[in-house]
Design an enzyme around this catalytic site. Structure first.
Site, PDB file in Angstrom:
ATOM      1  N   SER A   9       7.022   0.261  -2.742  1.00 48.79           N
ATOM      2  CA  SER A   9       5.903  -0.422  -2.201  1.00 48.79           C
ATOM      3  C   SER A   9       5.236  -1.371  -3.612  1.00 48.79           C
ATOM      4  CB  SER A   9       4.963   0.771  -1.997  1.00 48.79           C
ATOM      5  OG  SER A   9       3.662   0.190  -1.799  1.00 48.79           O
ATOM      6  N   MET A  70      -1.893  -2.240   7.829  1.00 44.87           N
ATOM      7  CA  MET A  70      -2.913  -1.383   8.095  1.00 44.87           C
ATOM      8  C   MET A  70      -4.272  -2.280   8.095  1.00 44.87           C
ATOM      9  SD  MET A  70      -1.718   1.387   4.951  1.00 44.87           S
ATOM     10  CE  MET A  70      -0.611  -0.084   4.368  1.00 44.87           C
ATOM     11  N   ASP A 177       6.861   7.313   4.566  1.00 49.63           N
ATOM     12  CA  ASP A 177       5.747   6.436   3.572  1.00 49.63           C
ATOM     13  C   ASP A 177       4.895   7.391   2.881  1.00 49.63           C
ATOM     14  OD1 ASP A 177       4.501   4.374   2.135  1.00 49.63           O
ATOM     15  OD2 ASP A 177       3.988   3.579   4.002  1.00 49.63           O
TER      16      ASP A 177
HETATM   17  C1  DX5 Z   1       0.097   4.275   1.458  1.00 54.21           C
HETATM   18  C2  DX5 Z   1       0.966   2.909   1.613  1.00 54.21           C
HETATM   19  C3  DX5 Z   1       2.265   3.411   0.951  1.00 54.21           C
HETATM   20  C4  DX5 Z   1       2.055   3.485  -0.458  1.00 54.21           C
HETATM   21  C5  DX5 Z   1       3.228   4.566  -1.147  1.00 54.21           C
HETATM   22  O1  DX5 Z   1      -1.093   3.825   2.450  1.00 54.21           O
HETATM   23  O2  DX5 Z   1       1.167   2.756   2.938  1.00 54.21           O
HETATM   24  O3  DX5 Z   1       3.259   2.522   1.203  1.00 54.21           O
HETATM   25  O4  DX5 Z   1       2.217   2.508  -1.237  1.00 54.21           O
HETATM   26  O5  DX5 Z   1       3.090   4.864  -2.329  1.00 54.21           O
HETATM   27  P1  DX5 Z   1       3.378   6.065  -2.938  1.00 54.21           P
HETATM   28  O6  DX5 Z   1       4.813   6.232  -2.880  1.00 54.21           O
HETATM   29  O7  DX5 Z   1       2.935   5.976  -4.523  1.00 54.21           O
HETATM   30  O8  DX5 Z   1       2.895   7.187  -2.241  1.00 54.21           O
HETATM   31 ZN    ZN Z   2       3.372   1.549   3.514  1.00 51.83          ZN
END
Ligand code: DX5
Ligand code: ZN
Length: 224
Positions: A9, A70, A177
């Site tokens: 990400s 989002m 995710d």
């Molecule tokens: C959270 C995002 C994720 C996030 C994941 O709202 O949708 O994609 O960046 O990050 P990690 O792997 O650090 O939880």
């Molecule tokens: Zn995400």
């Protein structure tokens, strides 16, 4: 089950050197980039728009860019992201009053389609999505921030979604995710996930990317 995909990400990338950091992590062995789009409305954080996606393409990134919207409203951002070079677009169904119309809009823009389930949203919608989508995305944190803790109850949902996708017999991916790390990768893989979003990869020193990605991939692939 589809071949394993690792998608770091960019939320956790070196944002002042985004193109360079993305190129480095791709060269080190990941498959896709995961591109988190937040609006400080649907989620309490604010990130990147289509211009940043376009800038990555112009920088020379050719790997798939997996856009996770989002946003609310959301439908009006689908065409701009497709034009900016998105490969897939995933959306939260609670944001649209017509799930099928949003799926059709993403397809009409030549992108693959993902539907996202928040940690506490049951999979009730999933049976109706048979044959319509390319990816089921299970959130294992409440969306908004990188670096949160993995919610283990989502493993039960992963097993249920895996079972349903296997019954469909389609090539639908199952993506997770949030809070994925070196230690839980194997349990997540055993639950039937094939597509791993992972912020922690970008949080490594750049000269360690390759080694960490190799170890992560072997943890995922060991139980398969
Ligand atoms: C959270 C995002 C994720 C996030 C994941 O709202 O949708 O994609 O960046 O990050 P990690 O792997 O650090 O939880
Ligand atoms: Zn995400």
């Amino acid at each position: 089950m589809q071949p394993v995909v690792i998608a770091p990400s960019i939320l956790s990338a070196d944002l002042a050197r985004l193109g360079e950091d993305c190129a480095a992590i791709i060269a080190a062995g990941v498959d896709w980039l995961h591109f988190d789009v937040m609006d400080n409305h649907f989620v309490p954080n604010l990130t990147f728009g289509p211009d940043v996606c376009k800038a990555l393409r112009q920088y020379g990134i050719t790997a798939p860019i997996d856009v996770h919207l989002m946003l609310n409203p959301m439908n009006n951002m689908i065409a701009p992201f497709a034009a900016a070079g998105a490969t897939s677009i995933s959306f939260h169904p609670e944001v649209t009053d017509n799930v099928d119309a949003t799926i059709d809009l993403i397809r009409a823009n030549n992108c693959k389609v993902g539907v996202v389930f928040n940690p506490d949203v049951p999979l009730d919608l999933l049976p109706s999505l048979r044959g319509k989508i390319d990816m089921v995305l299970l959130m294992s944190v409440n969306p908004g921030f990188g670096g949160q803790k993995f919610m283990p109850h989502v493993l039960d949902k992963a097993r249920a979604a895996r079972k349903m996708i296997d019954e469909w017999g389609t090539q639908t991916r199952l993506q997770i995710d949030g809070g994925v790390n070196m230690d839980n990768a194997s349990d997540i893989a055993k639950a039937g996930v094939d597509t791993f979003v992972a912020g922690f990869l970008f949080r490594q020193a750049r000269d360690a990317y390759s080694k960490v990605i190799q170890e992560f991939r072997s943890n995922i692939e060991a139980p398969l």
